[in-house]
Design a protein around this motif. Structure first.
Motif, PDB file in Angstrom:
ATOM      1  N   ALA A 166     -22.002  39.314 -31.462  1.00  0.00           N
ATOM      2  CA  ALA A 166     -21.982  37.688 -31.665  1.00  0.00           C
ATOM      3  C   ALA A 166     -21.910  37.503 -33.142  1.00  0.00           C
ATOM      4  N   VAL A 167     -21.074  36.523 -33.658  1.00  0.00           N
ATOM      5  CA  VAL A 167     -20.956  35.879 -34.732  1.00  0.00           C
ATOM      6  C   VAL A 167     -21.480  34.524 -34.922  1.00  0.00           C
ATOM      7  N   THR A 168     -22.340  33.977 -35.672  1.00  0.00           N
ATOM      8  CA  THR A 168     -22.623  32.704 -35.387  1.00  0.00           C
ATOM      9  C   THR A 168     -21.899  31.652 -36.503  1.00  0.00           C
ATOM     10  N   ASN A 197     -14.515  34.433 -28.071  1.00  0.00           N
ATOM     11  CA  ASN A 197     -15.753  34.406 -26.966  1.00  0.00           C
ATOM     12  C   ASN A 197     -16.969  34.943 -27.718  1.00  0.00           C
ATOM     13  N   LYS A 198     -16.864  35.737 -29.020  1.00  0.00           N
ATOM     14  CA  LYS A 198     -18.069  36.191 -29.674  1.00  0.00           C
ATOM     15  C   LYS A 198     -18.735  35.199 -30.528  1.00  0.00           C
ATOM     16  N   ILE A 199     -18.082  34.008 -30.719  1.00  0.00           N
ATOM     17  CA  ILE A 199     -18.665  32.971 -31.873  1.00  0.00           C
ATOM     18  C   ILE A 199     -19.660  32.102 -30.888  1.00  0.00           C
ATOM     19  N   THR A 200     -20.681  32.002 -31.644  1.00  0.00           N
ATOM     20  CA  THR A 200     -21.929  31.268 -31.129  1.00  0.00           C
ATOM     21  C   THR A 200     -22.452  30.232 -31.937  1.00  0.00           C
ATOM     22  N   ASP A 238     -25.517  29.407 -33.113  1.00  0.00           N
ATOM     23  CA  ASP A 238     -26.587  29.865 -34.211  1.00  0.00           C
ATOM     24  C   ASP A 238     -27.257  31.028 -33.538  1.00  0.00           C
ATOM     25  N   LEU A 239     -28.247  31.552 -34.035  1.00  0.00           N
ATOM     26  CA  LEU A 239     -28.799  32.808 -33.682  1.00  0.00           C
ATOM     27  C   LEU A 239     -29.685  32.779 -32.391  1.00  0.00           C
ATOM     28  N   GLU A 240     -30.197  31.581 -31.982  1.00  0.00           N
ATOM     29  CA  GLU A 240     -30.612  31.396 -30.640  1.00  0.00           C
ATOM     30  C   GLU A 240     -29.336  31.820 -29.357  1.00  0.00           C
ATOM     31  N   SER A 241     -28.384  31.111 -29.752  1.00  0.00           N
ATOM     32  CA  SER A 241     -27.369  31.320 -28.640  1.00  0.00           C
ATOM     33  C   SER A 241     -26.707  32.663 -29.008  1.00  0.00           C
ATOM     34  N   ALA A 242     -26.778  33.426 -30.084  1.00  0.00           N
ATOM     35  CA  ALA A 242     -26.084  34.646 -30.245  1.00  0.00           C
ATOM     36  C   ALA A 242     -26.981  35.607 -29.259  1.00  0.00           C
ATOM     37  N   LEU A 243     -28.156  35.569 -29.524  1.00  0.00           N
ATOM     38  CA  LEU A 243     -29.118  36.222 -28.770  1.00  0.00           C
ATOM     39  C   LEU A 243     -29.173  36.172 -27.242  1.00  0.00           C
ATOM     40  N   ALA A 244     -28.698  34.871 -26.800  1.00  0.00           N
ATOM     41  CA  ALA A 244     -28.679  34.444 -25.626  1.00  0.00           C
ATOM     42  C   ALA A 244     -27.364  35.081 -24.843  1.00  0.00           C
ATOM     43  N   ARG A 245     -26.386  35.185 -25.808  1.00  0.00           N
ATOM     44  CA  ARG A 245     -25.095  35.713 -25.283  1.00  0.00           C
ATOM     45  C   ARG A 245     -25.068  37.302 -25.194  1.00  0.00           C
ATOM     46  N   ILE A 246     -25.942  38.116 -25.932  1.00  0.00           N
ATOM     47  CA  ILE A 246     -26.250  39.273 -25.697  1.00  0.00           C
ATOM     48  C   ILE A 246     -27.006  39.655 -24.643  1.00  0.00           C
ATOM     49  N   GLU A 247     -28.045  38.577 -24.042  1.00  0.00           N
ATOM     50  CA  GLU A 247     -28.866  39.019 -23.212  1.00  0.00           C
ATOM     51  C   GLU A 247     -28.280  38.426 -21.798  1.00  0.00           C
TER      52      GLU A 247
END
Ligand code: SF4
Length: 213
Positions: free
Chosen positions: A106-108, A140-143, A145-154
């Motif tokens: 992810a990249v925020t 599809n890798k852009i989120t 903020d950090l919270e949504s980046a971690l959510a994307r990973i999980e």
């Protein structure tokens, strides 16, 4: 493309590129995979060795054969049988190359680069060792903020990666992270690059299509 979708994408890309620049990274928006490959060839001009992380995104650009033809010494651990001494040596080499090519989980839109690894060769080489790092991402890798980046990973990246590796982890059945204690767990290290690491030149190339997971 619908003009509202186009407008939304423009805002997302501009915000992300500005935030990356503010954090000391170089950000480039290209129009196609072919243009991304051209940018990588330009960046690689003064590099004699190139490392490649375990990434489908970079491989989809068709740039690896071009780098080989240009005489670069390549460190691609996918060329070796997993678990062999040769594969381990190749992963170590990736931390010493001139140019490391990689994608990101992810990249925020705040300009942070977020990844979760099992071995750590990817996140190590992204932050220290190679003189240059190029991170290639699809939209599809852009989120936000950090919270949504971690959510994307999980919720997306790690469960799909576990499936692709045929792991017996709970996420391959549920489709989202169960924070497992499985010996086959692939999620062991989380890296957030907040600002450009002092000794590493990092360029993020954004391609306006969905690529990888
Ligand atoms: S921690 Fe376990 S369950 Fe969660 S995504 Fe990683 S491998 Fe899957």
């Amino acid at each position: 493309m619908d003009e509202f979708v186009k407008n939304h994408q423009k805002i997302v890309f501009e915000t992300t590129l500005n935030a990356l620049e503010k954090n000391g990274f170089k950000g480039i928006l290209v129009s196609s995979k072919e243009e991304a490959a051209e940018k990588i060839m330009e960046i690689a001009k003064d590099c004699s060795s190139v490392g490649i992380a375990g990434t489908h995104t970079v491989r989809a650009l068709g740039v690896l054969p071009k780098l080989e033809q240009a005489g670069k010494v390549m460190s691609d651990h996918w060329k070796f049988k997993p678990g062999t001494p040769e594969e381990l040596e190749c992963r170590k080499n990736q931390g010493r190359v001139d140019l490391f090519l990689v994608s990101s989980n992810a990249v925020t839109m705040n300009g942070e680069i977020v990844n979760r690894d099992g071995c750590g060769n990817r996140v190590n080489a992204m932050t220290f060792g190679p003189r240059k790092v190029v991170i290639v991402i699809g939209k599809n890798k852009i989120t936000p903020d950090l919270e949504s980046a971690l959510a994307r990973i999980e919720e997306v990246a790690a469960p799909i990666r576990a499936m692709s590796l045929n792991r017996k982890t709970p996420c391959v059945k549920t489709g989202y992270c169960m924070d497992c204690d499985s010996p086959e767990r692939i999620c062991r290290i989380t890296s957030i690059i907040h600002k450009r690491p002092v000794m590493t030149d990092i360029t993020v190339i954004i391609i306006p299509e969905d690529l990888g997971y």
